[in-house]
Design a protein around this motif. Structure first.
Motif, PDB file in Angstrom:
ATOM      1  N   UNK A  83     -32.759   9.895  67.423  1.00 39.24           N
ATOM      2  CA  UNK A  83     -33.017   8.976  66.314  1.00 39.24           C
ATOM      3  C   UNK A  83     -32.516   7.578  66.617  1.00 39.24           C
ATOM      4  N   UNK A  84     -33.073   6.617  65.877  1.00 34.15           N
ATOM      5  CA  UNK A  84     -32.599   5.240  65.869  1.00 34.15           C
ATOM      6  C   UNK A  84     -31.972   4.983  64.501  1.00 34.15           C
ATOM      7  N   UNK A  85     -30.918   4.190  64.465  1.00 40.30           N
ATOM      8  CA  UNK A  85     -30.344   3.749  63.194  1.00 40.30           C
ATOM      9  C   UNK A  85     -30.767   2.305  62.986  1.00 40.30           C
ATOM     10  N   UNK A  86     -31.504   2.080  61.897  1.00 41.33           N
ATOM     11  CA  UNK A  86     -32.092   0.773  61.625  1.00 41.33           C
ATOM     12  C   UNK A  86     -31.517   0.230  60.324  1.00 41.33           C
ATOM     13  N   UNK A  87     -31.106  -1.023  60.335  1.00 38.48           N
ATOM     14  CA  UNK A  87     -30.560  -1.675  59.149  1.00 38.48           C
ATOM     15  C   UNK A  87     -31.678  -2.385  58.403  1.00 38.48           C
ATOM     16  N   UNK A  88     -31.802  -2.070  57.111  1.00 40.69           N
ATOM     17  CA  UNK A  88     -32.729  -2.760  56.217  1.00 40.69           C
ATOM     18  C   UNK A  88     -34.139  -2.852  56.786  1.00 40.69           C
ATOM     19  N   UNK A  89     -34.569  -1.797  57.476  1.00 45.22           N
ATOM     20  CA  UNK A  89     -35.938  -1.708  57.941  1.00 45.22           C
ATOM     21  C   UNK A  89     -36.310  -2.544  59.138  1.00 45.22           C
ATOM     22  N   UNK A  90     -35.373  -3.350  59.668  1.00 47.49           N
ATOM     23  CA  UNK A  90     -35.799  -4.239  60.750  1.00 47.49           C
ATOM     24  C   UNK A  90     -34.839  -4.361  61.926  1.00 47.49           C
ATOM     25  N   UNK A  91     -33.554  -4.300  61.707  1.00 46.30           N
ATOM     26  CA  UNK A  91     -32.582  -4.517  62.775  1.00 46.30           C
ATOM     27  C   UNK A  91     -32.110  -3.162  63.296  1.00 46.30           C
ATOM     28  N   UNK A  92     -32.431  -2.852  64.538  1.00 43.49           N
ATOM     29  CA  UNK A  92     -32.035  -1.578  65.124  1.00 43.49           C
ATOM     30  C   UNK A  92     -30.618  -1.698  65.684  1.00 43.49           C
ATOM     31  N   UNK A  93     -29.715  -0.885  65.144  1.00 36.51           N
ATOM     32  CA  UNK A  93     -28.326  -0.895  65.613  1.00 36.51           C
ATOM     33  C   UNK A  93     -28.117   0.018  66.816  1.00 36.51           C
ATOM     34  N   UNK A  94     -28.690   1.230  66.738  1.00 40.07           N
ATOM     35  CA  UNK A  94     -28.482   2.234  67.786  1.00 40.07           C
ATOM     36  C   UNK A  94     -29.802   2.937  68.057  1.00 40.07           C
TER      37      UNK A  94
END
Length: 190
Positions: A109-120
């Protein structure tokens, strides 16, 4: 700190070197930090109110360090994972966040902030990230199948406070229902 992330496991009691240090830890709850004597300690996770061992592990404890132990997977395949917690204070106006993927049947999985910024990205079962710095604020996080727009679960309106240290984690089963459904959890370490 012990975190019960095995959705179908019974409540458990925790023993260190045969001394009970916490009891009746249920999914999806966590203990606070429990002081251990340094050296090799035997951690036993037992069904509450019995001496039926769910898992036993030898844990190396070093003075001045903090640890989080996750009880994970299904009760039939119960295992645990030990992480060292970096509790060095974040810079003023910021917090620290790490991500742990604890869903045994979820794809990477990817962790995405607020639908746009991918953290991990590409975080498979039992992967954990380093802590990253984030500005204090309120966030929504999407857990997506890596490299796709498909959202598996989300955490909305998560307050990230200045000076705090957090672990955001995924637990449960893809396709699970009720208590076993895929979900997120948030630990505050300080």
């Amino acid at each position: 700190m012990f975190v019960q992330t095995s959705p179908d496991a019974p409540s458990v009691d925790l023993y260190v070197d045969s001394v009970r240090v916490d009891s009746n830890v249920t999914y999806p709850n966590a203990t606070g930090y429990i002081p251990f004597t340094t050296g090799l300690r035997t951690l036993s996770i037992m069904r509450s109110g019995s001496r039926d061992t769910v898992q036993r592990a030898v844990v190396p404890v070093t003075a001045g360090f903090y640890y989080t132990i996750f009880g994970m997977d299904s009760i039939a395949r119960f295992s645990s994972m030990l992480l060292v917690d970096n509790l060095a204070p974040p810079a003023a106006g910021t917090a620290k966040l790490r991500f742990v993927q604890l869903s045994p049947n979820a794809p990477p999985v990817d962790l995405v902030v607020e639908g746009s910024i991918t953290l991990f990205t590409e975080e498979a079962f039992t992967n954990s990230t380093d802590f990253v710095s984030m500005n204090a604020g309120t966030y929504s996080f999407d857990v997506k199948i890596s490299g796709t727009p498909t959202i598996l679960t989300s955490a909305h309106n998560v307050t990230i406070a200045s000076g705090k240290i957090y672990t955001l984690f995924v637990r449960g089963f893809t396709g699970g229902v009720g208590v076993t459904a895929l979900d997120t959890g948030l630990l505050t370490h300080n």
